[in-house]
Design a protein around this motif. Structure first.
Motif, mmCIF file in Angstrom:
data_model
loop_
_atom_site.group_PDB
_atom_site.id
_atom_site.type_symbol
_atom_site.label_atom_id
_atom_site.label_comp_id
_atom_site.label_asym_id
_atom_site.label_seq_id
_atom_site.Cartn_x
_atom_site.Cartn_y
_atom_site.Cartn_z
ATOM 1 N N LEU A 101 0.841 -1.206 0.000
ATOM 2 C CA LEU A 101 0.000 0.000 0.000
ATOM 3 C C LEU A 101 0.871 1.249 0.000
ATOM 4 C CD1 LEU A 101 -2.731 -1.165 2.511
ATOM 5 C CD2 LEU A 101 -3.084 -0.644 0.110
ATOM 6 N N GLN A 102 1.931 1.236 0.826
ATOM 7 C CA GLN A 102 2.844 2.378 0.785
ATOM 8 C C GLN A 102 3.566 2.439 -0.566
ATOM 9 O OE1 GLN A 102 6.601 2.586 3.016
ATOM 10 N NE2 GLN A 102 5.997 4.614 3.724
ATOM 11 N N ALA A 103 3.934 1.267 -1.096
ATOM 12 C CA ALA A 103 4.576 1.233 -2.416
ATOM 13 C C ALA A 103 3.691 1.924 -3.445
ATOM 14 C CB ALA A 103 4.845 -0.213 -2.825
ATOM 15 N N LEU A 112 1.812 10.803 -10.806
ATOM 16 C CA LEU A 112 0.461 11.249 -11.160
ATOM 17 C C LEU A 112 0.142 12.650 -10.656
ATOM 18 C CD1 LEU A 112 -1.481 7.927 -10.441
ATOM 19 C CD2 LEU A 112 -0.665 8.789 -12.648
ATOM 20 N N GLU A 113 -0.627 13.352 -11.470
ATOM 21 C CA GLU A 113 -1.197 14.645 -11.079
ATOM 22 C C GLU A 113 -2.701 14.595 -11.319
ATOM 23 O OE1 GLU A 113 0.993 18.154 -12.952
ATOM 24 O OE2 GLU A 113 1.717 16.408 -14.046
ATOM 25 N N GLY A 126 -10.032 -2.837 -5.548
ATOM 26 C CA GLY A 126 -10.766 -1.647 -5.122
ATOM 27 C C GLY A 126 -9.892 -0.589 -4.481
ATOM 28 N N GLY A 127 -8.906 -1.021 -3.694
ATOM 29 C CA GLY A 127 -8.022 -0.075 -3.011
ATOM 30 C C GLY A 127 -7.230 0.785 -3.987
ATOM 31 N N ALA A 128 -6.883 0.207 -5.144
ATOM 32 C CA ALA A 128 -6.135 0.973 -6.143
ATOM 33 C C ALA A 128 -6.993 2.116 -6.666
ATOM 34 C CB ALA A 128 -5.697 0.064 -7.288
ATOM 35 N N MET A 129 -8.269 1.830 -6.918
ATOM 36 C CA MET A 129 -9.162 2.885 -7.421
ATOM 37 C C MET A 129 -9.416 3.945 -6.358
ATOM 38 S SD MET A 129 -11.745 0.766 -9.924
ATOM 39 C CE MET A 129 -12.021 -0.632 -8.840
ATOM 40 N N THR A 130 -9.553 3.519 -5.101
ATOM 41 C CA THR A 130 -9.743 4.488 -4.013
ATOM 42 C C THR A 130 -8.572 5.475 -3.978
ATOM 43 O OG1 THR A 130 -10.886 2.799 -2.751
ATOM 44 C CG2 THR A 130 -10.113 4.710 -1.521
ATOM 45 N N LYS A 131 -7.365 4.953 -4.129
ATOM 46 C CA LYS A 131 -6.185 5.819 -4.101
ATOM 47 C C LYS A 131 -6.169 6.781 -5.297
ATOM 48 C CE LYS A 131 -3.185 2.719 -1.427
ATOM 49 N NZ LYS A 131 -3.035 3.584 -0.242
ATOM 50 N N LEU A 132 -6.530 6.270 -6.486
ATOM 51 C CA LEU A 132 -6.543 7.134 -7.678
ATOM 52 C C LEU A 132 -7.578 8.249 -7.519
ATOM 53 C CD1 LEU A 132 -6.282 4.397 -10.470
ATOM 54 C CD2 LEU A 132 -4.478 5.976 -9.724
ATOM 55 N N VAL A 137 -7.285 11.410 -10.117
ATOM 56 C CA VAL A 137 -6.830 10.779 -11.354
ATOM 57 C C VAL A 137 -7.964 9.910 -11.918
ATOM 58 C CG1 VAL A 137 -5.214 9.040 -12.249
ATOM 59 C CG2 VAL A 137 -4.398 10.853 -10.707
ATOM 60 N N ASP A 138 -8.161 9.980 -13.238
ATOM 61 C CA ASP A 138 -9.185 9.147 -13.886
ATOM 62 C C ASP A 138 -8.597 7.803 -14.289
ATOM 63 O OD1 ASP A 138 -11.093 11.177 -13.787
ATOM 64 O OD2 ASP A 138 -10.297 12.083 -15.616
#
Lengths: 410, 410
Positions: A101-103, A112-113, A126-132, A137-138
């Protein structure tokens, strides 16, 4: 009078956390694993030996190995990756992190901006999308079939995003036991993905957290090489973790990347280092890694079989899925009339926790007939009981499945 | 051709990290501690015992204790705080974090927005200011004397900020062995600070990371109660750490706060939990905590004495400081003609690392004659040699000190 913090709070905060009330009785969510497979004695011996040998280095931040993490652990990671993922790795290109998760946070923040776009698999962690989402980020999801992300669809997606003037930064992929579909990206597609990334001048973020958990199918003896192993341009940023292969409560993951980008990822790691005792333990345990993973995979296969048997018995043809060959989860499609967001809510209230598909889909609408069922943690008997409960609840709420264990439901 | 990440990078990134080249020979920076004081055997026994007893819980995120951290460690922290800091603590008001750096990030993010102002001590932990800067938050430094932050100056500062329409969110203070001045805030001033915070409707962020390291002076037997211990409004958010009292490479700290604000702090902790093995180890080691800290303080007193002796011998009256009664650092004022930013640069190039005062001062200008010297890590002999080198370099660059070890410098 109690002090009121409300006027002081940052207005962008997430809602308050709830108090922890323990795990549900039938817990089919989260990356938990099988308790009896934790190699407790070997871990205790390993950490004790390492501490007695060099515990005095705990007195320094970074244990004299610098901010990239304990050097013997970076060497162990490099050896594991070379041996298992075909990926020649310099320990100086490894950054040890507090779990993957920290990685992911470090890699995302480096590249990313707000307003950027990334490519993900259509069904995605799901966690990846939550972070984006948090980063503004789209994402665009690309369909997956039995051989992983479809390269024809990826080519089309990249072309149409280019035509629309969207700035794609990278492809985020879980190629080796994809979460949640359990698929493994085939070797030809790995090469194709690299070619498409080259054509479009974009990077690849390869998340290989589940890659050691393959217990069946064509890849049971040898997984395909990592995408990063097949690339000689340095465009692939790779991350892995010991959370799935050894234990999730150990918070140790890693990023592997060429120094020009790793040095930018590392520069953001301002946490005083990753926990030393867990790094000592893992470096010392590395000699037992392959044997441990072999044992764990046997246990996981048994639980996957129990889940498949229970789903077939309780749901019959109402549950569609591919028999899992690895990982710790199963992606199940239910009939048209089932809204899995509501199913998951009702089931949770009755002690059965599953992930609703909308939260694990690039397009939530496409996930609303699907659920993710994690099978590594509960014993086989609990899996059977839990699926019986889930089928009952689903029948009561949506009228399907009509039959369970060969008996018509009333 | 190597892939060029430059066009993809987030433009707000810090500069690239350098490769780690090992510690300097004379290392007087950072929170490193005395290697021979790490209780290696006791720690090895503790972690081994804990793992054998309950290592199977590593298979679950949070070890069945939820996201606040391993419950027996939260109980141990509560007992230590009650016993040593006079602070009655409910384990449900404790959040275990990855060191106090994560604690600080979580508290800052919960309460601060760009444009806010916080109060800090005039000489202050550099890392705290770095974090505030990154958040776009301003700070105002309040002078410190032998009894810690001056309450007359705090009252004036708060009044004038109010008059200027500035929004002050909290007072960030290190009251018990202040970093870098080594002072301890007196009991009457702790009460006064609470009154001023109440008057202005602001919170207090009490950073008590060094509080267990007191080896001399009026507080050697009993430290004053924590500010949070004296408050009944809940306005004090408290953080602590095991980095200074046991080992910095252990990444375990904690936040203690009332649930209405702790629940907002906790909601941002999205790292999958703090390392389980370090939590198991510390909970098991807690029974030995007081004895260990007693031994460590004897060693630190010896090193503080060595540093004071070396400074007096090498710098004579050119180095002004107060003999340390606790902590791991000394705050030294040099003559007018010394620019410590340049001194630190030149000395670093010659293997002597010290912190330039500008980086540890709310107003960098006020710190430019000062340096912070950390004395816990090097052996006494290295302290003596390092101070001799530093005096030589300072003389060469700035003409002071004129004499060293009773010999005129050429």
């Amino acid at each position: 009078m109690p002090f009121d913090f409300a006027p002081l709070l940052n207005p962008k905060l997430p809602p308050a956390a709830g108090k922890f009330g323990g795990f549900p009785k039938y817990n089919f969510v989260g990356g938990h694993n099988d308790g009896s497979s934790i190699p407790v004695q070997t871990l205790a011996d390993a950490v004790s030996r390492a501490l007695l040998r060099e515990g005095d280095t705990l007195a320094t931040y970074g244990m004299q190995s610098g901010p990239q993490g304990y050097r013997p652990l970076r060497e162990a990671v490099a050896q594991i990756l070379e041996r298992r993922a075909g990926m020649k790795t310099d320990p100086d290109e490894v950054l040890i992190t507090g779990g993957s998760l920290q990685a992911m946070d470090l890699v995302n923040n480096a590249l990313l901006e707000p307003g950027d776009t990334v490519i993900i698999e259509e069904a995605c962690y799901g966690g990846a999308m939550t972070k984006l989402k948090k980063l503004g980020v789209d994402w665009v999801g690309v369909p997956v079939d039995g051989d992983g992300m479809r390269m024809d669809a990826l080519a089309e997606t990249l072309d149409s995003l280019k035509a629309a003037g969207k700035r794609v930064k990278f492809i985020y992929t879980i190629p080796t036991v994809q979460n949640p579909t359990g698929t493994v990206l085939s070797l030809p597609r790995r090469h194709e993905m690299l070619k498409l990334a080259e054509k479009h001048g974009i990077a690849i973020f390869e998340d290989d957290c589940y890659c050691d958990l393959i217990f069946d199918g064509p890849y049971a003896d040898q997984r395909p090489p990592a995408i990063r192993a097949l690339d000689d341009s340095g465009r692939v940023v790779y991350c892995g973790s010991f959370s799935k292969s050894i234990a999730p409560a150990l918070r140790v993951g890693y990023v592997v990347a060429d120094w020009p980008v790793l040095s930018r990822i590392l520069a953001q790691k301002s946490d005083g280092g990753t926990g030393a005792v867990e790094q000592l333990l893992l470096a010392e345990f590395a000699q037992d890694f392959d044997a441990h993973v072999g044992n764990l995979n046997k246990v996981l296969k048994g639980k996957a079989d129990a889940l498949v048997e229970a789903l077939e018995a309780e749901f019959g043809t109402a549950a569609e899925f591919t028999r899992p060959t690895g990982g710790i989860f199963l992606w199940v499609t239910l009939p048209q009339e089932v809204d899995t967001t509501r199913l998951a809510q009702v089931a949770a209230a009755e002690g059965v926790a599953v992930n609703p598909g909308a939260e694990w889909s690039a397009d939530p609408e496409s996930g609303k007939r699907r659920i993710r069922i994690c099978f590594a943690h509960p014993p086989a008997e609990t899996i059977r009981e839990g699926m019986a409960r889930l089928a009952e609840i689903c029948h009561r709420e949506f009228g399907v499945p009509a039959r369970g264990r060969n008996v018509e439901r009333s």
